[in-house]
Each structure stands twice: as C-alpha cells, then as structure tokens.
Design a protein around this motif. Structure first.
Motif, PDB file in Angstrom:
ATOM      1  N   UNK A 319      26.559  68.735  43.100  1.00  0.00           N
ATOM      2  CA  UNK A 319      26.968  67.357  43.328  1.00  0.00           C
ATOM      3  C   UNK A 319      25.889  66.587  44.056  1.00  0.00           C
ATOM      4  N   UNK A 320      25.679  65.343  43.668  1.00  0.00           N
ATOM      5  CA  UNK A 320      24.728  64.500  44.390  1.00  0.00           C
ATOM      6  C   UNK A 320      25.241  64.248  45.794  1.00  0.00           C
ATOM      7  N   UNK A 353      33.161  67.087  45.710  1.00  0.00           N
ATOM      8  CA  UNK A 353      32.661  68.120  46.607  1.00  0.00           C
ATOM      9  C   UNK A 353      32.837  67.711  48.071  1.00  0.00           C
ATOM     10  N   UNK A 354      32.613  66.426  48.361  1.00  0.00           N
ATOM     11  CA  UNK A 354      32.788  65.935  49.730  1.00  0.00           C
ATOM     12  C   UNK A 354      34.225  66.123  50.204  1.00  0.00           C
ATOM     13  N   UNK A 393      30.968  66.046  54.870  1.00  0.00           N
ATOM     14  CA  UNK A 393      31.647  65.312  53.790  1.00  0.00           C
ATOM     15  C   UNK A 393      31.158  63.873  53.722  1.00  0.00           C
ATOM     16  N   UNK A 394      30.970  63.240  54.885  1.00  0.00           N
ATOM     17  CA  UNK A 394      30.484  61.857  54.902  1.00  0.00           C
ATOM     18  C   UNK A 394      29.082  61.762  54.321  1.00  0.00           C
ATOM     19  N   UNK A 395      28.235  62.738  54.659  1.00  0.00           N
ATOM     20  CA  UNK A 395      26.868  62.750  54.129  1.00  0.00           C
ATOM     21  C   UNK A 395      26.881  62.854  52.608  1.00  0.00           C
TER      22      UNK A 395
END
Length: 544
Positions: A319-320, A353-354, A393-395
């Motif tokens: 995931x990006x 993914x986040x 997750x935020x990143x």
C-alpha cells in the motif's frame, strides 16, 4: 502575447525628437517593430479584466520529493518543496500583502494612462503551484520535476541554495544526507527503551547499558541510511535526480525528483530498499553465529538483525506510500498501461492498510502474538501500543492521499504552456517616462513592459508591483528604468517550455516575472508567476 515590438504604436514628441537627434528609430517605432500573427496557443488578452485585482504571489514550481517509508517513514512537511501535501496550490498571499495592495492605486494597461494590474511582490524563494513549499513532497518515487538548464541527467539536484532539512552528514554519490532534529528525539527514545531491555539481559553492564543502547540507535539508523541509499543509487542509475536523503523520526526519506518512466523501473526502484534491508538482516544473522549469545556483541547483532527484518517486512506491505505500494502500483500500471490506475489502486490499498494497522496492531499486541506474554502487558503498554498504531496509521493514510493528489497534479502539468500563458509586451528604452510607456502598452493591447537598449536588446522587466506604487500624477517624471528588475539568465525562458520543464525553469530562478523568448532570441512576451499559479489552480479544479 501577440507582439514583440509594440506594432502600430503612436510615438510621443519625445520619441520624434530623439529620432531627429540620433537618426535612429526607437524600438517602439512602428517602422521598426512588427506584429507577430496570432497562433492558436497565443494569448490574445481579449478576456482580460479592465481592472484586474492584484494576484498574490504563490509558488510556481512543483516540487515534491520521493519518500520511502522505512519503518513507516512520515511525511516531511518542512520543505523549502512540493506540495500542499503534494499537489494543492496556495492561491493567496499574506494578509499584509493583501492590505498593502488594497490601499495601492489600481492600474490597467488597456486604458488611457492607468497603471497595469498589480502583481505579487518579488520574493527570494520561488513560487510553486502544487507545492506550497512545504512542500509537501509526495510519497516514494513520485515527484514531478525534470532536471533542466544543463543539469546533468541522473545527478543530484543542485540549486542556488541547499535544500536543508537538518544537520548535513555527507554527500554519498553527490546527494546530501541530512539528519532531522526529530532523529535525536527517537535516538533518545531507542536508547531508553533498549537500555531497559539490556538491564534484564545484561544487568552487569550497569549505567554503561545506555552507551550500548545509543550505539544500537546509531547503527540502526545507519541501516536505514543503507536502505535509502539503495533507492538513491537505483534512481541515479535510471537517470532520475535525487534532491536529498533525510533521516528523521520514523525512518528515512529519499527525495527523488522525477517519476520513473516505465513500470519496470518503478518496481525495481521500490524493491531495492527492502531488498537491502533483508540482506543486512542476513549479514547480521551470519555475524551473530560467530559470537557468543548473551554478550554485548551478540545482543547488538540480534537487535540489528530483527530491526532490519522488521523494516523490510513493513516496507513490503502493498500500500502507498510504502515500497510495497510502489511495487503494487508498478504491477497495475504494467497491466493497465495507465500509471494513474496503478496509483489509485495502491493508494486505496494503503488506506485500507492504515485502518488495519490502527485496529490490528493493538489487538495483536494484547493477544501476545508479537512475542510478549499477555499477562505481562500493563495499562501503559496498551496506551503506547495504541499511540504507535495511530501514528503509523496516520502516516500511511496521509501518504496514500498525497500520492493520489500528486498523480492528479502530474496529469494536469502538460496543460501549463509558457506560450499560452505569456502576456503581450512592448519594448521601451530606459529613459522613457512611465506615462508614455503605459500609453504605448495600452495602444498595443499589451500588459507588460520590457526595457531595452538602443539596439533593442532586453535589459530588464518593469515590475507591475512597482508601477502600482507610483501615483498617476508622478508618472510623467518617473523613468521606467527605476521600476525595472534586471534580467538574469534564469529569467529568460523559452516559449516552448511546458509542464514539468516550465515549472523546473521557474523554480530554478525565483522571480515574479520572466522574459519569454523564441528559439531565435526574439522577445515573445512576459510570463507572470501569478498567471502560472492561476492556470495551475484552474487546471487542478477540473475533474480528471
């Protein structure tokens, strides 16, 4: 921009007198100036407002960097450059600029003896649509800046001043490596946490355990640097300029300034980082076999082995903005033939993914699946796990969104063409009164003034912001040379520039106006940074 010489402009008595004295026609003379025919791309200025409002100066270069999420590398939002989180252009100046311009007299080059429309005051650093510098660089391997002006293909990006970003540590392969201030915070955190673990494993070390822990923190980030250097070497091998490498709180950032040309190169560029981390993990494992367990070297080697394996595994998640997301993007790009389709797919997988990290990481920790006994996990451990999951997750979520915006920006960049955005200009000599210069511009339907020498060679550009500051009753006594900015090599741009080439040229020489010339050297007109910003924002507002 239809005229390079102000064809069809009446001359003043001063002009005629000068001609009698010198026997040489002035540059503004209809006998010496010819009008260029309109082209489809040429701006006619027919729809220009009679009294346009001042336009705030914003960035005119899109600079975004390449960010690799080694151990969940965060977005570096401090730059220079890049992209309102990668792609959104700011459209307003500071409140002080707005207030000052509101009080200033308005001007119009289309009416008899008014002043031209106000433009932003010059700044020291270049504007950049798409990158309110801060940029905001985008995620791994995606920034849209093409090297220009003789810069060697595949070399690191070199501009007038260093990109900055912390403490300069060196220039491997010609690319500056910076340590961000946030690294010292994470180094202290690693030293404290790892020191506590050493106290349980090697209690005889005493306070010396913190020196060992500090060594581990430095060695770990040296491994992260190797990860980033792998991306850098691959980028340079493919002819992609690298602006800098930065080590920061959650890992490393390799700012590659141009997108890969093929999905195969994109895949390789993304994969080499995790591959080097896996190789380092294997090397540390082999070294671990040669030392006794339960010793300082054994504990350090084991910690470095596990850390590099975690870095590799995390970056391979599909995931990006992670390297695995780049690899997924390359695969979808190869299948569909559309890089935008690959970006969309990898970005949405990144967002999923986040959410998985936000929910799943604390649950895995609480269940003991990550190695710790569930009954040994206290309340503070639970809070720290939840905080770490939220940060990661935020990143990932932010990076995925930035990748989407940057891909959209790149789609619209070809719409920015210097020839279509250039304002018509008229040449005037240095001693021409401002009122006379404005009269000639109005008669020619021009919106810019170029100061030339007696032979017609351009010397400087009359700044719109300076014209606004001259009261109308003073204009007959003010020479245009006092309001002009001398031309530098970087302020001359080709009329054929478009897209990334245009933005890169403007970023290399920050200014508010640029002289646009034909390949033959003939003056085509004047390009305003505010006009580029306006066109960029308009293009970004259109749906894909």
């Amino acid at each position: 921009m239809d005229e390079s010489g102000g064809s069809g402009q009446p001359r003043s008595g001063t002009d005629e007198a000068d001609e009698r004295r010198t026997g040489r026609p002035r540059p503004g003379d209809p006998a010496t100036s010819t009008a260029r025919p309109h082209s489809d791309e040429e701006p006619h200025d027919a729809d220009a407002p009679a009294n346009p409002e001042p336009e705030a100066e914003t960035d005119t270069a899109a600079a975004a960097g390449h960010q690799d999420q080694s151990q969940g590398t965060p977005e570096d939002s401090a730059d220079d450059q890049a992209a309102g989180a990668a792609g959104a252009a700011g459209a307003a100046g500071t409140a002080a600029e707005k207030e000052a311009r509101a009080d200033a007299p308005t001007a119009d080059l289309r009416k008899k003896e008014p002043t031209p429309p106000p433009a932003p005051d010059p700044r020291s650093d270049g504007p950049a649509p798409g990158q309110p510098h801060d940029v905001h660089r985008t995620e791994a391997h995606t920034p849209p800046t093409k090297p220009k002006s003789g810069r060697k293909r595949g070399s690191s990006s070199r501009r007038g001043k260093e990109p900055g970003g912390g403490l300069l540590m060196g220039r491997p392969f010609g690319v500056p490596v910076y340590v961000a201030p946030s690294w010292f915070l994470v180094a202290a955190l690693i030293t404290w946490v790892f020191g506590g673990q050493l106290d349980r494993v090697l209690p005889e070390l005493g306070m010396a355990r913190y020196l060992v822990s500090l060594f581990f923190a430095v060695a770990f980030y040296a491994s992260v640097l190797v990860h980033e250097l792998a991306h850098t070497v691959a980028a340079l091998r493919f002819g992609l300029p690298v602006r800098r490498i930065q080590l920061q709180f959650f890992g490393g950032v390799s700012e590659i300034e141009k997108e890969s040309e093929t999905p195969g190169r994109e895949f390789v560029l993304a994969f080499v980082g995790p591959l080097l981390s896996l190789i380092l993990g294997g090397l540390f494992y082999l070294a671990l076999q040669a030392v006794e367990p339960g010793t300082v070297p054994g504990v350090l080697l084991a910690g470095l082995m596990i850390s590099n394996l975690i870095v590799a595994a995390f970056n391979l998640l599909p995931g990006l903005p992670l390297d695995g997301g780049r690899m997924l993007r390359a695969v979808v790009w190869k299948i569909t033939g559309k890089p935008m389709s690959g970006t969309i797919a990898a970005a949405w997988v990144g967002r999923a993914l986040a959410i998985s990290v936000l929910i799943g990481l604390p649950l895995l920790t609480q269940s003991g699946a990550l190695g710790a006994d569930a009954e040994d996990i206290g309340g503070m451990d639970t809070v720290m796990d939840a905080l770490l999951a939220a940060i990661l997750a935020a990143i990932i979520w932010t990076g995925a969104g930035n990748s989407l915006r940057m891909a959209r920006l790149r789609e619209h960049l070809p719409e920015l063409r210097a020839r279509a955005l250039t304002r018509r200009a008229v040449p005037v000599e240095t001693n021409t009164p401002l009122s006379e210069a404005l009269r000639r511009a109005n008669d020619a339907g021009a919106r810019a003034l170029v100061v030339v020498d007696p032979d017609g060679e351009p010397l400087s550009l009359v700044r719109e912001a300076a014209i606004v500051g001259v009261p109308e009753h003073r204009r007959p006594w003010v020479a245009v040379s006092g309001l002009a900015q001398d031309l530098t090599d970087g302020m001359r741009v080709s009329a054929e520039l478009a897209g990334e080439d245009l933005l890169d040229a403007l970023r290399a020489a920050p200014a508010t106006e640029y002289l646009v010339v034909e390949d033959s050297g003939e003056i085509y007109g004047v390009l305003s940074a505010a006009d580029v910003e306006k066109a960029f924002v308009k293009a970004m507002a259109r749906p894909n």
